[in-house]
Each structure stands twice: as structure tokens, then as C-alpha cells.
Scaffold this motif. Structure first.
Motif: not given
Length: 268
Positions: A104-107, A112-114, A150-151, A175-180
Motif C-alpha cells: 500500500e505504501k507504493e500504490f 502497475s504491478v507490485i 494490480f489495479k 502480466w503480458i496483457s497489462i504490461l506489454k
């Protein structure tokens, strides 16, 4: 402030592990969470275990659905989730008490991904060593386990988890879908995720000697769906082949020719 985090726990025939998993959720130092337990048509007593937790704490919620596989179960849980951030957690795994608080400290930092460092337990123990994330590393293999934040909006844009991936690799494809198309990834430098290794698992089935057909079908779906991403990061199929021993094993298998013929029959 203090955004709601939705933890999604699909369960199929894993009721024996469910208490340990949900106890790790209850012990979170960050309090603003909800946990959605999804019974994916499980033949065991998952419902009995789940309802016990719903009665214990109102932050636990229960969803019952017909069996549809892991991707379908996660999608069903996220569909009713109210949180801005999502954390999938398989029902046989667990998380450390600080995982939600540290994430949460990084939100607000544009990630996009933590995710975090991880450790194995069960039939194998020790730190789970994965390559550090880069887009190119992700093109070669999955380097982020499923229990990462992820959001919800990114899940919506990706169309959810791909329900055609019934043999596995749904996390890799997601992960590919949301980071590509870009997106920052942050790794917490603490062990906050514990991955249970069992005698029988989807991953072990995928890498077994008789898993060639499943591997071929599954990788075909991912490669075809994201061919532009693989080409961008690796330059060519030849480079993908050179960097992926898993793919080499599939293509060099005696079963591959027959499996490919069968796959093409169903995908004309």
C-alpha cells in the motif's frame, strides 16, 4: 487514503489448506481489505470452511459458482470486488502479515504491478529464485507469480484472465496483457509470499513427460495472442526459441507433430 484491497481466493478441492491461507489474510497489519473466497464448483467441503470465515469476520465474502477453472474463478471474484487494488491468492498458499501494508505504501507511485520476494514450503523449501522483471525477461518466461497486486482497471482493460488457458500459464499471459504497452513493476525486497509445493500441481503436470500436448496448446495460445510483444522484445521467433528451453523441449518432442496437427484442427 487507506484504499480498499480486494484479495481473491479461488478454491477447488483445496479445502484442507483453506484455513491456513485465510488465517494469513486475517493477520494482516493493514486493515482495509476484503477477501472474496470463490468456490469453483469444488467437490469437497470448501463451502463449510468458507462460511466459517464469513461468520468470523465480515470482511470475508463467499461466492459459489459452477466449475470453470482457475481463470474463471479469479474473474468471478474480481467481478464482485470493490477494491481499487486486487491481490490473487491461491487457497493453498499464504502471505506474510506485512504484505498488504508494504504494498500500500507504493500504490501512489505509479506502479502497475507490485510483488515481493517469495519462499517455497511443503514438499520443497527455500527461497523461490526468479529472474528480475524486465519486459524481455517476461517474454522468455513468467517471472512474476500470481500473488501480486494490480489495479482492477487494468484487469478490465485486459479482459480479465484468459479462460481458454485451462492447463496453466494464465498468470504469464495476464502480466503480458497489462504490461506489454508499458507499465512499471515494483518488487518489495522482503519475503511476503509463501508458495506451497505439493506432489501434484498444475505446474508439475505441465512439465511432466506426458504434458507435451498441454504445453503445446497453452504456449500456442499465448504466443499467438501476443506475437507483437514477443517480436518487439525478442526480435524473432528464433531468438525466442534460443532463450526458452521449455519451448525447445516442446518443439523437439516426438509428440509435437501430432499434437500440432490436432491443435490446428480445432483452431482453423
Amino acid at each position: 487514503m487507506n484504499p480498499l484491497i480486494s484479495i481473491i481466493v479461488p478454491c477447488y478441492n483445496q479445502a484442507v489448506y483453506l484455513d491456513e491461507c485465510l488465517e494469513s489474510v486475517l493477520q494482516q497489519t493493514y486493515q482495509n481489505w476484503e477477501c472474496i473466497i470463490v468456490n469453483d464448483g469444488s467437490p469437497d467441503n470448501t463451502e463449510d470452511f468458507a462460511r466459517k470465515w464469513v461468520e468470523k469476520d465480515t470482511r470475508f465474502h463467499y461466492v459459489d459458482k459452477e466449475n470453470g477453472g482457475l481463470s474463471s474463478a479469479r474473474n468471478a471474484g474480481i467481478a464482485v470486488a470493490k477494491g481499487e487494488w486486487i491481490l490473487p491468492l491461491d487457497s493453498d498458499d499464504k502471505i506474510s502479515p506485512a504484505y498488504l501494508e508494504l504494498a500500500e505504501k507504493e500504490f501512489s507511485n505509479g506502479y502497475s504491478v507490485i510483488y515481493c520476494e517469495a519462499e517455497k514450503f511443503g514438499t520443497e523449501t527455500g527461497k523461490w529464485i526468479l529472474p528480475e522483471y524486465t519486459p524481455q525477461a517476461l517474454a522468455v518466461r513468467n517471472v512474476i507469480f500470481c500473488t501480486a497486486f494490480f489495479k482492477r482497471t487494468d484487469w478490465e482493460k485486459a479482459g480479465g484472465y484468459d479462460t481458454s488457458l485451462i492447463y496453466g500459464l494464465e498468470d504469464w499471459e495476464f502480466w503480458i496483457s497489462i504490461l506489454k504497452n508499458g507499465g512499471k513493476v515494483y518488487k518489495i525486497k522482503e519475503i511476503c509470499f509463501y508458495y506451497r509445493i505439493k506432489e501434484n500441481s498444475m505446474i508439475k503436470d505441465m512439465i511432466s513427460d506426458n504434458g507435451d500436448m498441454k504445453k503445446m496448446v497453452t504456449h500456442n495460445i499465448v504466443y499467438k495472442k501476443h506475437i507483437e510483444f514477443f517480436t518487439k522484445e525478442l526480435g524473432s521467433f528464433e531468438k525466442l526459441y534460443d532463450n526458452n528451453q521449455h519451448l525447445k523441449n516442446i518443439l523437439n518432442s516426438k509428440r509435437y507433430v501430432w499434437a500440432n496437427k490436432i491443435f490446428n484442427l480445432f483452431n482453423r
